[in-house]
Design a protein around this motif. Structure first.
Motif, PDB file in Angstrom:
ATOM      1  N   SER A   1      25.763  -3.440 -57.492  1.00 42.67           N
ATOM      2  CA  SER A   1      25.574  -3.557 -58.935  1.00 42.67           C
ATOM      3  C   SER A   1      26.922  -3.901 -59.556  1.00 42.67           C
ATOM      4  O   SER A   1      27.950  -3.346 -59.178  1.00 42.67           O
ATOM      5  CB  SER A   1      25.066  -2.234 -59.520  1.00 42.67           C
ATOM      6  OG  SER A   1      25.159  -2.243 -60.927  1.00 42.67           O
TER       7      SER A   1
ATOM      8  N   ASN B   1      27.293  -0.704 -62.263  1.00 48.68           N
ATOM      9  CA  ASN B   1      27.144   0.697 -61.886  1.00 48.68           C
ATOM     10  C   ASN B   1      27.396   0.852 -60.394  1.00 48.68           C
ATOM     11  O   ASN B   1      26.495   0.638 -59.576  1.00 48.68           O
ATOM     12  CB  ASN B   1      25.745   1.201 -62.256  1.00 48.68           C
ATOM     13  CG  ASN B   1      25.584   2.693 -61.989  1.00 48.68           C
ATOM     14  OD1 ASN B   1      26.520   3.365 -61.562  1.00 48.68           O
ATOM     15  ND2 ASN B   1      24.385   3.203 -62.244  1.00 48.68           N
TER      16      ASN B   1
ATOM     17  N   ASP C   1      27.647   3.391 -58.626  1.00 49.53           N
ATOM     18  CA  ASP C   1      26.898   4.488 -58.006  1.00 49.53           C
ATOM     19  C   ASP C   1      25.584   4.020 -57.388  1.00 49.53           C
ATOM     20  O   ASP C   1      25.020   4.709 -56.540  1.00 49.53           O
ATOM     21  CB  ASP C   1      26.604   5.585 -59.037  1.00 49.53           C
ATOM     22  CG  ASP C   1      27.867   6.313 -59.477  1.00 49.53           C
ATOM     23  OD1 ASP C   1      28.864   6.263 -58.726  1.00 49.53           O
ATOM     24  OD2 ASP C   1      27.855   6.927 -60.562  1.00 49.53           O
ATOM     25  N   THR C   2      25.079   2.876 -57.822  1.00 45.50           N
ATOM     26  CA  THR C   2      23.804   2.388 -57.289  1.00 45.50           C
ATOM     27  C   THR C   2      23.988   1.422 -56.123  1.00 45.50           C
ATOM     28  O   THR C   2      23.013   0.894 -55.595  1.00 45.50           O
ATOM     29  CB  THR C   2      22.991   1.677 -58.391  1.00 45.50           C
ATOM     30  OG1 THR C   2      23.707   0.518 -58.830  1.00 45.50           O
ATOM     31  CG2 THR C   2      22.737   2.595 -59.566  1.00 45.50           C
ATOM     32  N   THR C   3      25.215   1.194 -55.698  1.00 46.33           N
ATOM     33  CA  THR C   3      25.486   0.256 -54.613  1.00 46.33           C
ATOM     34  C   THR C   3      24.937   0.777 -53.280  1.00 46.33           C
ATOM     35  O   THR C   3      25.088   1.950 -52.948  1.00 46.33           O
ATOM     36  CB  THR C   3      26.992  -0.002 -54.483  1.00 46.33           C
ATOM     37  OG1 THR C   3      27.437  -0.700 -55.641  1.00 46.33           O
ATOM     38  CG2 THR C   3      27.307  -0.838 -53.251  1.00 46.33           C
TER      39      THR C   3
ATOM     40  N   SER D   1      15.340  -3.534 -65.726  1.00 46.94           N
ATOM     41  CA  SER D   1      16.576  -2.790 -65.986  1.00 46.94           C
ATOM     42  C   SER D   1      17.685  -3.676 -66.537  1.00 46.94           C
ATOM     43  O   SER D   1      18.634  -3.172 -67.145  1.00 46.94           O
ATOM     44  CB  SER D   1      17.072  -2.136 -64.697  1.00 46.94           C
ATOM     45  OG  SER D   1      17.511  -3.125 -63.768  1.00 46.94           O
TER      46      SER D   1
ATOM     47  N   GLU E   1      19.891  -4.839 -64.914  1.00 49.47           N
ATOM     48  CA  GLU E   1      21.101  -4.519 -64.148  1.00 49.47           C
ATOM     49  C   GLU E   1      21.396  -5.656 -63.177  1.00 49.47           C
ATOM     50  O   GLU E   1      20.548  -6.013 -62.356  1.00 49.47           O
ATOM     51  CB  GLU E   1      20.919  -3.208 -63.381  1.00 49.47           C
ATOM     52  CG  GLU E   1      22.170  -2.747 -62.648  1.00 49.47           C
ATOM     53  CD  GLU E   1      21.996  -1.384 -61.999  1.00 49.47           C
ATOM     54  OE1 GLU E   1      22.985  -0.838 -61.476  1.00 49.47           O
ATOM     55  OE2 GLU E   1      20.856  -0.860 -62.011  1.00 49.47           O
TER      56      GLU E   1
ATOM     57  N   PRO F   1      13.113   0.313 -58.146  1.00 50.74           N
ATOM     58  CA  PRO F   1      13.895   1.532 -57.876  1.00 50.74           C
ATOM     59  C   PRO F   1      13.350   2.323 -56.692  1.00 50.74           C
ATOM     60  O   PRO F   1      14.119   2.954 -55.958  1.00 50.74           O
ATOM     61  CB  PRO F   1      13.769   2.330 -59.178  1.00 50.74           C
ATOM     62  CG  PRO F   1      13.402   1.333 -60.217  1.00 50.74           C
ATOM     63  CD  PRO F   1      12.587   0.292 -59.525  1.00 50.74           C
TER      64      PRO F   1
ATOM     65  N   ARG G   1      14.737   0.840 -53.498  1.00 52.40           N
ATOM     66  CA  ARG G   1      16.150   1.197 -53.346  1.00 52.40           C
ATOM     67  C   ARG G   1      16.282   2.637 -52.871  1.00 52.40           C
ATOM     68  O   ARG G   1      17.084   2.944 -51.986  1.00 52.40           O
ATOM     69  CB  ARG G   1      16.905   0.995 -54.664  1.00 52.40           C
ATOM     70  CG  ARG G   1      16.987  -0.445 -55.132  1.00 52.40           C
ATOM     71  CD  ARG G   1      17.899  -0.594 -56.345  1.00 52.40           C
ATOM     72  NE  ARG G   1      19.296  -0.364 -55.998  1.00 52.40           N
ATOM     73  CZ  ARG G   1      20.101  -1.281 -55.475  1.00 52.40           C
ATOM     74  NH1 ARG G   1      19.646  -2.497 -55.223  1.00 52.40           N
ATOM     75  NH2 ARG G   1      21.357  -1.007 -55.205  1.00 52.40           N
ATOM     76  N   GLU G   2      15.482   3.518 -53.453  1.00 49.67           N
ATOM     77  CA  GLU G   2      15.538   4.925 -53.064  1.00 49.67           C
ATOM     78  C   GLU G   2      15.077   5.106 -51.612  1.00 49.67           C
ATOM     79  O   GLU G   2      15.699   5.863 -50.845  1.00 49.67           O
ATOM     80  CB  GLU G   2      14.642   5.760 -53.990  1.00 49.67           C
ATOM     81  CG  GLU G   2      14.610   7.237 -53.687  1.00 49.67           C
ATOM     82  CD  GLU G   2      15.969   7.915 -53.793  1.00 49.67           C
ATOM     83  OE1 GLU G   2      16.188   8.934 -53.091  1.00 49.67           O
ATOM     84  OE2 GLU G   2      16.817   7.422 -54.554  1.00 49.67           O
TER      85      GLU G   2
END
Length: 398
Positions: free
Chosen positions: A72, A75, A77-79, A348, A350, A386, A389-390
Motif C-alpha cells: 500500500s 498504509n 501496516d497493510t503491506t 477503499s 487505497e 479485505p 488479504r486477511e
C-alpha cells in the motif's frame, strides 16, 4: 464412491484443459501419452484450490514456489510480503523494461511512436510453435483495429499489442529496436539490484531446446546450468542474432522446431528450463509499481506513458466496477504464472503496487490454475477484497 467420482471429474477437467491447449488431434494424444506421469504432479492440490481462499493454503504450503508482495502506498501496516527477496523467473514480465525504455526514448524525442514497422520484420522473430497463436492473435488485433497501412503498423500500436497478447516476436523486435545500451541505461536509472536484464525469447528457446544440439533434455540442461551467467547470456544472444542473420541457420532452427512441434521436451522439463530465464524478485518489482503509481518512475511524463500502456486490463477485462484505475502485466507458460500490477479499488480507494510469482508449479496444478487465469483473479482481488488479504496474511503467518 463419491471420492472416485470426484477424482474422475478432476482428471476429466485436466484432460479437457489439456486438449483445449494442445488441440484435439493425434499429435495431442501422443503428447498426452508422453506426459502422462507429469500430469499427475500436484493433482492433490486441484480439489483443494477451487477458491482463492484455498489458493492461500497452497501459497503457505509452497513457499519455494510462490512470492507475494502487495504494497500500500498510503498504509504500510497493510503491506503483504511473502518470499519477496527470493528470485523467480520473470518470463514476459521482463517486457516492463522494454516498455520503460520505449517510454523514456519517446519522451526524449529519440524515438517516433508513429513510425511504421513492416509486420514481415516482426514475423522473422517468431519460432514455429512457440506461443505462435499469440502472434497470430496480435496481428489479427492490429488488423481489426484498422491501424495497418500496407502491412505496416505504428510502433506504438506494436508496443501495446505485445503486452495484451504476450507476443514474443514483437518483444524480440523491440529488444533489438530499442537496443541493449538503451535498456541498460533504463536499468541504471531504475537502480535495480536484483533483476536480470531481458534476453530475446527466440534466443532463449533456441538455447534450451535439446533437439537443436541433437541431445536429450537432462544432459543438455546440465550443460546449460553449469555455464556461468555471462556465458549463458552470450550463448542466448549469439543464437538469437544468428537466427536473424544466417539464412541456413534460420531454416535449420525452423525445421527443428517444426519437426518437434515446438520444444522436444516433456512438460516438467519445459517448466524446469524456465529457471534459466531472466529473474527478479517480487520485492523489487513491486517497488517499481509503487513508484510508477506515484509518477516517480524516471519522470512524471515517462510514468504516465508507461501507465497508458499498462492499463489495458481496465477496459478489456471490464474492471471499472472494482477499480478506479488499474494496470498490469501477466505471464502464463508451463509451470509459471506471474504478474505485476498497480491500482486502487473503488471501495477503499487505497492504492497498491504488487508483484506475484507462482513459479515452478507442479504440472497438474499449473493446468488447473492457468485454465481459469486464477493468478490474475488473485492479484486483482488482493487489491479490493479485505477478506482475501486477511486469508493470505493468516496463512503466511502460520
Amino acid at each position: 464412491m463419491r471420492i472416485l467420482k470426484f477424482i474422475g471429474v478432476t482428471i476429466g477437467t485436466l484432460l479437457l484443459v489439456f486438449f483445449i491447449v494442445f488441440g484435439f488431434n493425434l499429435d495431442a494424444l501422443v503428447t498426452l501419452s508422453e506426459n502422462s506421469d507429469d500430469l499427475q504432479e500436484g493433482q492433490q492440490w486441484v480439489p483443494k484450490t477451487t477458491s482463492l481462499k484455498g489458493l492461500t493454503e497452497y501459497i503457505a504450503a509452497n513457499p519455494e514456489r510462490v512470492a507475494v508482495v502487495s504494497r500500500s502506498t498510503v498504509n504500510a501496516d497493510t503491506t503483504i510480503s511473502y518470499g519477496g527477496n527470493e528470485q523467480h523467473t520473470m518470463g514476459t514480465l521482463s517486457n516492463f523494461f522494454l516498455i520503460a525504455t520505449y517510454a523514456r526514448l519517446v519522451e526524449a524525442d529519440s524515438l517516433d511512436p508513429d513510425e511504421l514497422i513492416p509486420l514481415t520484420q516482426i514475423d522473422r522473430y517468431q519460432l514455429p510453435y512457440i506461443d505462435a497463436s499469440n502472434h497470430t492473435d496480435a496481428k489479427t488485433s492490429l488488423t481489426n483495429k484498422g491501424v495497418l497501412r500496407e502491412g505496416k503498423a505504428p510502433l506504438d500500436a506494436l508496443v501495446r499489442t505485445a503486452l495484451v497478447f504476450n507476443d514474443l516476436a514483437i518483444s524480440d523486435y523491440l529488444f533489438y529496436k530499442l537496443g541493449q545500451d538503451n535498456i541498460s541505461t533504463t536499468f541504471e536509472q531504475l537502480n535495480l539490484q536484483h533483476t536480470d536484464h531481458p534476453l530475446p525469447f527466440s534466443g532463449l528457446y533456441i538455447t534450451i531446446n535439446p533437439a537443436v544440439t541433437g541431445t536429450t533434455f537432462q544432459p543438455h540442461f546440465e550443460t546449460l546450468t553449469a555455464m556461468s551467467e555471462q556465458a549463458f547470456q552470450d550463448t542466448v544472444l549469439a543464437n538469437a542474432r544468428r537466427y536473424q542473420s544466417d539464412s541456413l541457420y534460420y531454416k535449420k532452427i525452423s525445421d527443428t522446431f517444426k519437426a518437434a512441434q515446438g520444444l522436444s521436451m516433456q512438460f516438467r522439463h519445459r517448466r524446469d528450463a524456465l529457471s534459466l530465464f531472466p529473474q527478479s524478485t517480487a520485492s523489487e518489482l513491486s517497488e517499481l509499481m509503487v513508484r510508477l503509481q506515484q509518477n516517480e518512475l524516471i519522470s512524471p511524463a515517462v510514468s504516465k506513458r508507461i501507465k497508458s500502456i499498462m492499463d489495458w486490463p481496465y477496459e478489456r477485462q471490464s474492471l471499472n466496477s472494482d477499480f478506479t484505475y488499474y494496470g498490469a502485466l501477466y505471464d502464463n507458460r508451463m509451470g509459471l504464472l506471474n504478474g505485476l500490477d498497480y491500482g486502487a479499488s473503488t471501495y477503499s480507494e487505497e492504492p497498491f503496487g504488487q508483484a506475484v510469482f507462482f513459479d515452478s508449479l507442479q504440472v497438474a496444478f499449473w493446468f488447473h490454475m492457468s485454465s481459469t487465469l486464477m493468478h490474475q483473479d488473485y492479484q486483482q482481488r488482493l487489491m479490493w477484497d479485505p477478506a482475501l488479504r486477511e486469508a493470505t496474511m493468516q496463512q503466511i503467518n502460520k
